[in-house]
Write a protein that holds these residues in place. Structure first.
Motif, PDB file in Angstrom:
ATOM      1  N   LEU A   4      52.879  32.266  34.895  1.00 61.32           N
ATOM      2  CA  LEU A   4      51.444  32.348  35.139  1.00 61.32           C
ATOM      3  C   LEU A   4      50.805  31.155  34.444  1.00 61.32           C
ATOM      4  N   ALA A  28      47.708  38.861  29.722  1.00 64.23           N
ATOM      5  CA  ALA A  28      48.936  38.566  30.458  1.00 64.23           C
ATOM      6  C   ALA A  28      50.154  38.701  29.547  1.00 64.23           C
ATOM      7  N   ALA A  55      51.785  31.930  39.797  1.00 63.61           N
ATOM      8  CA  ALA A  55      50.409  32.391  39.975  1.00 63.61           C
ATOM      9  C   ALA A  55      49.516  31.521  39.099  1.00 63.61           C
ATOM     10  N   LEU A  57      45.455  30.993  37.275  1.00 70.17           N
ATOM     11  CA  LEU A  57      44.127  31.461  36.896  1.00 70.17           C
ATOM     12  C   LEU A  57      43.340  30.234  36.472  1.00 70.17           C
ATOM     13  N   PRO A  90      49.347  32.649  44.615  1.00 64.31           N
ATOM     14  CA  PRO A  90      48.220  33.517  44.243  1.00 64.31           C
ATOM     15  C   PRO A  90      47.387  32.909  43.124  1.00 64.31           C
ATOM     16  N   TYR A  91      46.073  33.106  43.241  1.00 66.94           N
ATOM     17  CA  TYR A  91      45.183  32.595  42.191  1.00 66.94           C
ATOM     18  C   TYR A  91      44.007  33.526  41.988  1.00 66.94           C
ATOM     19  N   ALA A  92      43.410  33.379  40.815  1.00 64.68           N
ATOM     20  CA  ALA A  92      42.161  34.061  40.478  1.00 64.68           C
ATOM     21  C   ALA A  92      41.287  33.042  39.751  1.00 64.68           C
ATOM     22  N   VAL A 120      43.690  36.551  44.904  1.00 70.60           N
ATOM     23  CA  VAL A 120      44.210  37.902  44.703  1.00 70.60           C
ATOM     24  C   VAL A 120      43.260  38.789  43.891  1.00 70.60           C
ATOM     25  N   LEU A 141      42.162  40.918  33.810  1.00 67.60           N
ATOM     26  CA  LEU A 141      42.541  40.022  34.900  1.00 67.60           C
ATOM     27  C   LEU A 141      43.878  39.346  34.589  1.00 67.60           C
ATOM     28  N   LEU A 145      47.326  39.875  36.788  1.00 71.66           N
ATOM     29  CA  LEU A 145      48.105  38.780  37.362  1.00 71.66           C
ATOM     30  C   LEU A 145      49.563  38.859  36.915  1.00 71.66           C
ATOM     31  N   GLY A 148      51.204  41.832  38.634  1.00 70.01           N
ATOM     32  CA  GLY A 148      51.473  41.525  40.038  1.00 70.01           C
ATOM     33  C   GLY A 148      52.717  40.671  40.212  1.00 70.01           C
TER      34      GLY A 148
END
Length: 154
Positions: A4, A28, A55, A57, A90-92, A120, A141, A145, A148
């Motif tokens: 991540l 995380a 992933a 962020l 995937p990103y946030a 996501v 969050l 992540l 996930g």
């Protein structure tokens, strides 16, 4: 091991964006059995870090109704070298706004579609100094992540 990548465009070691990025990293790491959490300043990260990520962020302050220049610089440096290699990553997003934050959110989302990354989570918008509730949302969050990734959801 899954990775991540948390990119922050705020001041390293200080500032609201960094505090939120750090909170997300803590969340995380609490979930991190099998997930490597990499917290990087956007100006120091490059295509190698992006390609190693499972992933993303992004954490940025709003600057003049836009994302911080440091995050835009990361996108400028990695866009073409990453083409065809990160589709669906995937990103946030977390935006710290002094205004309404919508310009920064829209700009990041537009660029993310070009890679194309996969959103996501809804963007977390924090106006001004983060409250304890907003710091907890950032931790959640980060935890989501990491979870996930561990569960293979994305």
């Amino acid at each position: 091991m899954k990775c991540l990548l948390i990119l922050h465009a705020g001041e390293s070691g200080a500032g609201h964006a960094f505090a939120l990025a750090q909170a997300a990293a803590e969340g995380a790491q609490a979930e991190a059995g099998g997930v490597q959490v990499c917290l990087w300043p956007a100006l120091q990260a490059g295509v190698d870090e992006l390609l190693a990520a499972d992933a993303l962020l992004f954490v940025t302050p709003e600057k003049f109704g836009y994302m911080a220049g440091a995050l835009k610089d990361f996108f400028d440096r990695t866009f073409y070298p990453a083409q065809g290699k990160v589709a669906g990553l995937p990103y946030a997003l977390i935006v710290v706004a002094g205004n309404d934050g919508l310009g920064a959110i829209g700009a990041v989302e537009r660029i993310a579609r070009g890679y194309p990354f996969k959103p996501v989570a809804e963007p977390l918008l924090v106006r001004g100094a983060p409250t304890p509730v907003e710091l907890a949302q950032a931790r959640e969050l980060g935890e989501a992540l990491a979870s996930g990734l561990l569960l293979g959801i994305f």
